[in-house]
Design an enzyme around this catalytic site. Structure first.
Site, PDB file in Angstrom:
ATOM      1  N   CYS A 113       0.814  -1.233   0.000  1.00  0.00           N
ATOM      2  CA  CYS A 113       0.000   0.000   0.000  1.00  0.00           C
ATOM      3  C   CYS A 113       0.843   1.276   0.000  1.00  0.00           C
ATOM      4  O   CYS A 113       0.320   2.358  -0.234  1.00  0.00           O
ATOM      5  CB  CYS A 113      -0.961   0.006   1.182  1.00  0.00           C
ATOM      6  SG  CYS A 113      -2.148  -1.342   1.114  1.00  0.00           S
ATOM      7  N   HIS A 250      -3.017   7.400   1.716  1.00  0.00           N
ATOM      8  CA  HIS A 250      -3.417   6.079   1.230  1.00  0.00           C
ATOM      9  C   HIS A 250      -4.799   5.765   1.796  1.00  0.00           C
ATOM     10  O   HIS A 250      -5.055   5.956   2.988  1.00  0.00           O
ATOM     11  CB  HIS A 250      -2.397   5.027   1.679  1.00  0.00           C
ATOM     12  CG  HIS A 250      -2.940   3.642   1.578  1.00  0.00           C
ATOM     13  ND1 HIS A 250      -3.468   3.153   0.400  1.00  0.00           N
ATOM     14  CD2 HIS A 250      -3.106   2.659   2.505  1.00  0.00           C
ATOM     15  CE1 HIS A 250      -3.906   1.923   0.603  1.00  0.00           C
ATOM     16  NE2 HIS A 250      -3.696   1.605   1.875  1.00  0.00           N
ATOM     17  N   ASN A 280     -10.001  -0.132  -0.479  1.00  0.00           N
ATOM     18  CA  ASN A 280      -8.548   0.011  -0.457  1.00  0.00           C
ATOM     19  C   ASN A 280      -7.978  -0.603  -1.742  1.00  0.00           C
ATOM     20  O   ASN A 280      -7.998  -1.817  -1.901  1.00  0.00           O
ATOM     21  CB  ASN A 280      -8.016  -0.698   0.790  1.00  0.00           C
ATOM     22  CG  ASN A 280      -6.503  -0.611   0.925  1.00  0.00           C
ATOM     23  OD1 ASN A 280      -5.801  -0.231  -0.007  1.00  0.00           O
ATOM     24  ND2 ASN A 280      -5.994  -0.981   2.086  1.00  0.00           N
TER      25      ASN A 280
HETATM   26  N1  ACO Z   1     -18.541  -8.135   9.465  1.00  0.00           N
HETATM   27  C1  ACO Z   1     -18.957  -8.390  10.688  1.00  0.00           C
HETATM   28  N2  ACO Z   1     -18.144  -8.667  11.720  1.00  0.00           N
HETATM   29  C2  ACO Z   1     -16.818  -8.669  11.468  1.00  0.00           C
HETATM   30  C3  ACO Z   1     -16.290  -8.407  10.180  1.00  0.00           C
HETATM   31  C4  ACO Z   1     -17.215  -8.133   9.154  1.00  0.00           C
HETATM   32  N3  ACO Z   1     -16.822  -7.864   7.897  1.00  0.00           N
HETATM   33  N4  ACO Z   1     -14.951  -8.471  10.250  1.00  0.00           N
HETATM   34  C5  ACO Z   1     -14.631  -8.765  11.513  1.00  0.00           C
HETATM   35  N5  ACO Z   1     -15.764  -8.890  12.248  1.00  0.00           N
HETATM   36  C6  ACO Z   1     -15.896  -9.228  13.661  1.00  0.00           C
HETATM   37  C7  ACO Z   1     -14.706  -9.966  14.210  1.00  0.00           C
HETATM   38  O1  ACO Z   1     -14.798 -11.349  13.925  1.00  0.00           O
HETATM   39  C8  ACO Z   1     -14.820  -9.659  15.664  1.00  0.00           C
HETATM   40  O2  ACO Z   1     -15.768 -10.513  16.240  1.00  0.00           O
HETATM   41  P1  ACO Z   1     -15.524 -11.138  17.702  1.00  0.00           P
HETATM   42  O3  ACO Z   1     -15.471  -9.960  18.620  1.00  0.00           O
HETATM   43  O4  ACO Z   1     -16.696 -12.028  17.875  1.00  0.00           O
HETATM   44  O5  ACO Z   1     -14.227 -11.860  17.600  1.00  0.00           O
HETATM   45  C9  ACO Z   1     -15.398  -8.248  15.705  1.00  0.00           C
HETATM   46  O6  ACO Z   1     -15.977  -8.022  14.414  1.00  0.00           O
HETATM   47  C10 ACO Z   1     -14.355  -7.177  15.963  1.00  0.00           C
HETATM   48  O7  ACO Z   1     -13.255  -7.444  15.108  1.00  0.00           O
HETATM   49  P2  ACO Z   1     -12.001  -6.534  15.060  1.00  0.00           P
HETATM   50  O8  ACO Z   1     -11.035  -7.060  14.041  1.00  0.00           O
HETATM   51  O9  ACO Z   1     -11.492  -6.337  16.449  1.00  0.00           O
HETATM   52  O10 ACO Z   1     -12.687  -5.200  14.550  1.00  0.00           O
HETATM   53  P3  ACO Z   1     -12.078  -3.782  14.451  1.00  0.00           P
HETATM   54  O11 ACO Z   1     -12.903  -2.822  15.164  1.00  0.00           O
HETATM   55  O12 ACO Z   1     -10.603  -3.793  14.721  1.00  0.00           O
HETATM   56  O13 ACO Z   1     -12.263  -3.465  12.898  1.00  0.00           O
HETATM   57  C11 ACO Z   1     -10.938  -3.485  10.900  1.00  0.00           C
HETATM   58  C12 ACO Z   1     -11.682  -4.321  11.925  1.00  0.00           C
HETATM   59  C13 ACO Z   1     -11.924  -2.609  10.182  1.00  0.00           C
HETATM   60  C14 ACO Z   1     -10.268  -4.440   9.906  1.00  0.00           C
HETATM   61  C15 ACO Z   1      -9.865  -2.619  11.631  1.00  0.00           C
HETATM   62  O14 ACO Z   1      -9.042  -3.411  12.420  1.00  0.00           O
HETATM   63  C16 ACO Z   1      -9.016  -1.845  10.698  1.00  0.00           C
HETATM   64  O15 ACO Z   1      -9.443  -0.850  10.131  1.00  0.00           O
HETATM   65  N6  ACO Z   1      -7.743  -2.244  10.512  1.00  0.00           N
HETATM   66  C17 ACO Z   1      -6.881  -1.659   9.538  1.00  0.00           C
HETATM   67  C18 ACO Z   1      -6.730  -2.651   8.497  1.00  0.00           C
HETATM   68  C19 ACO Z   1      -6.640  -2.125   7.113  1.00  0.00           C
HETATM   69  O16 ACO Z   1      -7.276  -1.199   6.687  1.00  0.00           O
HETATM   70  N7  ACO Z   1      -5.794  -2.798   6.363  1.00  0.00           N
HETATM   71  C20 ACO Z   1      -5.636  -2.523   4.995  1.00  0.00           C
HETATM   72  C21 ACO Z   1      -4.292  -2.910   4.538  1.00  0.00           C
HETATM   73  S1  ACO Z   1      -3.039  -1.986   5.343  1.00  0.00           S
HETATM   74  C22 ACO Z   1      -3.261  -0.431   4.963  1.00  0.00           C
HETATM   75  O17 ACO Z   1      -3.845  -0.171   3.959  1.00  0.00           O
HETATM   76  C23 ACO Z   1      -2.744   0.584   5.855  1.00  0.00           C
END
Ligand code: ACO
Length: 323
Positions: A113, A250, A280
């Site tokens: 990214c 990004h 993304n």
């Molecule tokens: N729909 C419903 N529930 C979901 C989904 C979904 N699509 N995805 C995860 N969950 C659930 C999980 O299983 C978890 O359930 P649990 O509590 O029963 O275990 C719950 O939601 C919370 O999951 P988390 O991963 O803790 O959720 P979080 O609030 O951290 O959000 C997210 C997840 C959006 C991926 C966040 O961590 C994030 O934005 N991370 C950055 C990742 C990113 O953007 N990466 C891209 C590549 S790197 C870059 O571009 C910089």
């Protein structure tokens, strides 16, 4: 001195659109959850047989055509991608040929990214060292090919797309009022390779694998390293935060964008956000956002733009650019 000045941009987004509702048909997820956690509404998905080089070629053609630039005048093509057509040749070589460019060199850059910021930084070095006069930098990705479509934690986040930026060497005074790239700095810290990676590769498994991610950790690194890389640029150039006209980060997701802007004290009205409509698109996300905001007139000549990025590696960095 010479500056690398943007003289043209172009984009291509595949025709097929996948909405959050489409995911809800097959996965335990919902439009509401995806919007609340990421701000993403839809993403474009490349058709079968439509490869990264095809997306990149159309984006490059649009940039050349719309700005009346001859392919003969381009003497370097740098293509940022983590999803190349093939292991070899480089996707850049294929794109160079399909654009009718015969001069100079072409190569791929893999910094996930951060790829566009890496490629722009390399292009800038080639221009200021007088090794190239006109460089086409392309970010192009087909992340749909490395998604695990059963993993709701990752497959909802990404989309396919491409955008090209053409940089030209122009004589300048060497001050912060110059047009062009005023600052570029790239970083990497390989201790974090496990946070964001694919499950395979050419040498390890002989296939591309699919993307896995420790989402919360990536969020934490993005929310600290992206603003820090902008601060680094401001410190080195002596430019002030209030001089930034547009923050074009990004486009990981809207929560990351909001956090980066907030840490920098930059209002949301100064942030270009395409994540809701593109998701993304990795190395393509910044040039897509630059192209769209320039086209609709938000970004205009003379504007100061900050483009921070973070990706797998971990890699990160920033360019400060006067349009
Ligand atoms: N729909 C419903 N529930 C979901 C989904 C979904 N699509 N995805 C995860 N969950 C659930 C999980 O299983 C978890 O359930 P649990 O509590 O029963 O275990 C719950 O939601 C919370 O999951 P988390 O991963 O803790 O959720 P979080 O609030 O951290 O959000 C997210 C997840 C959006 C991926 C966040 O961590 C994030 O934005 N991370 C950055 C990742 C990113 O953007 N990466 C891209 C590549 S790197 C870059 O571009 C910089």
């Amino acid at each position: 001195m010479l500056r690398a000045v943007v003289i043209g941009t172009g984009e291509y987004l595949p025709e097929k659109i996948m909405t959050n509702h489409d995911f809800a048909q097959t996965l335990e997820t919902s439009h509401e959850w995806i919007v609340e956690r990421t701000g993403i509404i839809q993403r474009h998905i490349a058709a079968e047989g439509e490869n990264t080089s095809d997306l990149a070629t159309i984006a490059g053609q649009n940039a050349l055509k719309d700005f009346g630039i001859s392919p003969d005048s381009i003497d370097l093509v740098i293509l940022a991608t983590t999803t190349p057509d093939d292991t070899m040749p480089s996707t850049a070589s294929k794109v160079q040929h399909s654009l009718g460019i015969k001069n100079g060199a072409a190569f791929d850059v893999n910094a996930a990214c951060s790829g566009f910021v890496y490629a722009m930084s390399i292009a800038n070095s080639f221009i200021v060292s007088r090794q190239a006069k006109r460089v086409m930098v392309i970010g192009a990705e087909t992340y749909s090919r490395i998604m695990n479509w059963e993993d709701r934690g990752t497959c909802i986040l990404f989309g396919d797309g491409a955008a090209a930026v053409i940089l030209e060497a122009q004589e300048a005074k060497g001050t912060n009022t110059d047009r062009g790239i005023l600052f570029s700095k790239i970083h990497s810290d390989g201790q974090y390779t496990e946070l964001l990676k694919t499950t395979g590769g050419v040498s390890s498994t002989k296939n591309a694998g699919y993307l896995t991610m420790v989402g919360r950790e990536i969020f934490r690194h993005a929310a600290s390293k992206m603003p820090a890389s902008v601060e680094e640029g401001l410190l080195e150039t002596g430019l002030g935060k209030d001089e930034i006209d547009w923050l074009v980060p990004h486009q990981a997701n809207m929560r990351i964008l909001a956090s980066v802007a907030q840490k920098l004290g930059i209002g949301e009205d100064k942030v270009i956000a395409t994540a809701p409509m593109h998701a993304n698109t990795s190395a393509a996300s910044i040039p897509l956002a630059l192209h769209q905001a320039a086209k609709d007139g938000r970004i205009s000549r003379g504007n100061l733009i900050a483009c921070p990025a973070l990706g797998a590696g971990l890699t990160w960095g920033c360019i400060l650019l006067r349009w």
